[in-house]
Scaffold this motif. Structure first.
Motif, PDB file in Angstrom:
ATOM      1  N   ARG A 142       2.158   1.832  -3.458  1.00 35.64           N
ATOM      2  CA  ARG A 142       1.096   2.383  -4.330  1.00 35.64           C
ATOM      3  C   ARG A 142       0.903   3.871  -4.073  1.00 35.64           C
ATOM      4  O   ARG A 142       0.679   4.651  -5.002  1.00 35.64           O
ATOM      5  N   GLU A 143       1.005   4.279  -2.814  1.00 33.27           N
ATOM      6  CA  GLU A 143       0.858   5.705  -2.505  1.00 33.27           C
ATOM      7  C   GLU A 143       2.032   6.511  -3.051  1.00 33.27           C
ATOM      8  O   GLU A 143       1.860   7.648  -3.498  1.00 33.27           O
ATOM      9  N   ARG A 177       0.832  -1.207   0.000  1.00 30.91           N
ATOM     10  CA  ARG A 177       0.000   0.000   0.000  1.00 30.91           C
ATOM     11  C   ARG A 177       0.865   1.255   0.000  1.00 30.91           C
ATOM     12  O   ARG A 177       0.567   2.230  -0.708  1.00 30.91           O
ATOM     13  N   ASP A 236      -2.273  -1.891 -12.559  1.00 28.76           N
ATOM     14  CA  ASP A 236      -2.710  -1.474 -11.216  1.00 28.76           C
ATOM     15  C   ASP A 236      -2.389  -0.004 -10.971  1.00 28.76           C
ATOM     16  O   ASP A 236      -3.237   0.751 -10.470  1.00 28.76           O
ATOM     17  N   LEU A 237      -1.164   0.387 -11.327  1.00 28.78           N
ATOM     18  CA  LEU A 237      -0.713   1.734 -10.971  1.00 28.78           C
ATOM     19  C   LEU A 237      -1.272   2.810 -11.899  1.00 28.78           C
ATOM     20  O   LEU A 237      -1.466   3.945 -11.473  1.00 28.78           O
ATOM     21  N   ARG A 238      -1.522   2.474 -13.161  1.00 28.97           N
ATOM     22  CA  ARG A 238      -2.054   3.515 -14.044  1.00 28.97           C
ATOM     23  C   ARG A 238      -3.493   3.876 -13.676  1.00 28.97           C
ATOM     24  O   ARG A 238      -3.970   4.958 -14.012  1.00 28.97           O
ATOM     25  N   GLU A 239      -4.182   2.979 -12.960  1.00 31.01           N
ATOM     26  CA  GLU A 239      -5.537   3.300 -12.500  1.00 31.01           C
ATOM     27  C   GLU A 239      -5.521   4.429 -11.487  1.00 31.01           C
ATOM     28  O   GLU A 239      -6.443   5.248 -11.447  1.00 31.01           O
ATOM     29  N   ILE A 240      -4.490   4.456 -10.664  1.00 32.30           N
ATOM     30  CA  ILE A 240      -4.423   5.506  -9.647  1.00 32.30           C
ATOM     31  C   ILE A 240      -3.602   6.706 -10.114  1.00 32.30           C
ATOM     32  O   ILE A 240      -3.658   7.764  -9.499  1.00 32.30           O
ATOM     33  N   ASN A 241      -2.839   6.542 -11.215  1.00 30.60           N
ATOM     34  CA  ASN A 241      -2.006   7.627 -11.728  1.00 30.60           C
ATOM     35  C   ASN A 241      -1.879   7.491 -13.239  1.00 30.60           C
ATOM     36  O   ASN A 241      -0.899   6.938 -13.745  1.00 30.60           O
ATOM     37  N   LEU A 287       1.401   8.264 -15.108  1.00 32.18           N
ATOM     38  CA  LEU A 287       2.600   7.540 -14.722  1.00 32.18           C
ATOM     39  C   LEU A 287       3.299   6.909 -15.932  1.00 32.18           C
ATOM     40  O   LEU A 287       2.667   6.262 -16.769  1.00 32.18           O
ATOM     41  N   ARG A 304       1.385   6.893  -6.703  1.00 34.61           N
ATOM     42  CA  ARG A 304       0.349   7.896  -6.967  1.00 34.61           C
ATOM     43  C   ARG A 304       0.969   9.292  -7.121  1.00 34.61           C
ATOM     44  O   ARG A 304       0.479  10.137  -7.859  1.00 34.61           O
ATOM     45  N   ARG A 305       2.087   9.504  -6.436  1.00 35.34           N
ATOM     46  CA  ARG A 305       2.731  10.821  -6.433  1.00 35.34           C
ATOM     47  C   ARG A 305       3.944  10.900  -7.370  1.00 35.34           C
ATOM     48  O   ARG A 305       4.543  11.961  -7.507  1.00 35.34           O
TER      49      ARG A 305
END
Length: 397
Positions: free
Chosen positions: A83-84, A80, A110-115, A118, A87-88
């Protein structure tokens, strides 16, 4: 101003190809967060000798100017946290086995969903597609499989690898180019993208003229030792006290060699040697003539004579001689940095020289987890209590 100032890089890579890429991004000004396993960190921290007071010099070569945060990726809470960070971040660089990060919820999808902005750079031995995508890739094996070893070494000797992990280093350089291109593309599209860098692709690409020669003619290349397949004289020659290199690249340089260096101007008009093509086809005869002449004087004499005549060549230096040469300091090929453990530490320096946006002043490679608290507080905003809890639970170190 640094060219990549403000860029945030989440570095999930280890060993050489990925760290070489992220080190260059750090040189250019990016803030690189190097995520390491709390149990030992990057594999190369244990690769020694050589070492300095128990620290691996291999690790030191590719991790300057980064910040280290130790997170257990097997821990759901550690996943987690990463992932944070993603996100940044602007860029993620990783070189895990295919599917490993997907199992942790840290794959590209997974990561492109939150960023969505990226840029996710994946470095592997054989790429993320194709029949060998599941295999691990190591530089030595890639040098063997790419054809590089087949064209390196003495004519009748064994195939040889280069003295450094060239496939890793070139892959890291290719990754930097791709990331910079993706950053430019993001300015136009507003979106990040996935980058797939393979050591095998990079190594085969380095075959360059050897590859084009085979692809165009169908004729397999051979080994030439220190000579060149297409140019002569372009090899090591014996002097009276050792050896030196001659690198004649065209007919004008050959004429200068004959007239101004060895005082044999008639050789330049000899039909056997008058053109680059004929010299290459009669290289053994030419090398025999030149070797007899070069053995009469010292290597220092010939190197100075070549320089005075404008003919490329040079002494064959040891590594100590390289760093003792005046141009090493003049061109900033090494740097001395302040280090908490060693006081002063000499490191290789960036080879990039930009006048308008120079590279950053290097800082020492980090100790394992040296910046865990700083990154958790500065980037994720975690207070002392939250950081203490993560340490107590073994999520970070």
């Amino acid at each position: 101003m640094l060219a990549l100032e403000g860029l945030k890089v989440l570095d999930l890579s280890r060993v050489l190809a990925g760290p070489w890429c992220t080190q260059t991004l750090a040189d250019l000004g990016a803030d690189v967060w190097k995520v390491e396993n709390p149990q030992g960190g990057d594999d190369t921290r244990s690769w020694m000798p050589p070492d300095i007071n128990g620290e691996s010099t291999y690790f030191l070569c590719c991790n300057r100017s980064k910040r280290s945060i130790a997170i257990d990726l097997r821990d759901p809470e550690g996943q987690r946290l990463v992932r944070e960070l993603a996100r940044r971040a602007d860029v993620v660089v990783e070189n895990f086995r295919k599917g490993a990060l997907d199992r942790f919820g840290l794959g590209y999808d997974d990561l492109r969903e939150i960023n969505p902005r990226l840029i996710y750079c994946s470095i592997s031995g054989y790429g993320r597609s194709g029949s060998r995508a599941e295999e691990a890739g190591y530089d030595f094996a890639i040098q063997a499989e790419s054809g590089l070893m087949a064209i390196t070494g003495e004519v009748d000797g064994e195939p040889m690898k280069l003295g450094v992990a060239i496939c890793d280093i070139v892959s890291g350089m290719n990754a930097v180019q791709a990331i910079l291109a993706a950053l430019l593309a993001r300015e136009k599209t507003g979106e990040g993208q996935f980058i797939d860098i393979a050591l095998l692709d990079s190594a085969v690409n380095v075959l360059a003229n050897v590859a084009s020669g085979y692809l165009a003619t169908g004729k397999p290349p051979g080994r030439y030792g220190n000579a060149h397949a297409s140019i002569a004289p372009y090899q090591v020659f014996p002097a009276s006290d050792g050896s030196f290199a001659v690198a004649v690249g065209n007919d004008l340089q050959f004429r200068a060699l004959c007239a101004k260096v060895i005082n044999r101007p008639e050789l330049a008009d000899d039909p056997r040697f008058a053109t680059a093509k004929t010299r290459a086809s009669r290289r053994a005869e030419l090398a025999e003539i030149l070797s007899e002449i070069f053995r009469t004087k010292s290597k220092a004499y010939w190197v100075e004579a070549l320089k005075a005549a404008g003919v490329p060549g040079g002494q064959i230096r040891t590594v100590p001689e390289v760093f003792a040469a005046p141009e090493a300091e003049e061109r900033g090929m090494f740097v001395e940095v302040d280090d908490a453990r060693h006081g002063k530490l000499k490191l290789p320096a960036p080879a990039l020289h930009l006048r308008g946006t120079p590279t950053r002043t290097p800082t020492a490679p980090p100790r394992l987890g040296e910046h865990t608290d700083a990154i958790l507080a500065e980037v994720l905003g975690l207070d002392d209590e939250a950081r203490d809890r993560l340490r107590m639970e073994g999520t970070v170190a």
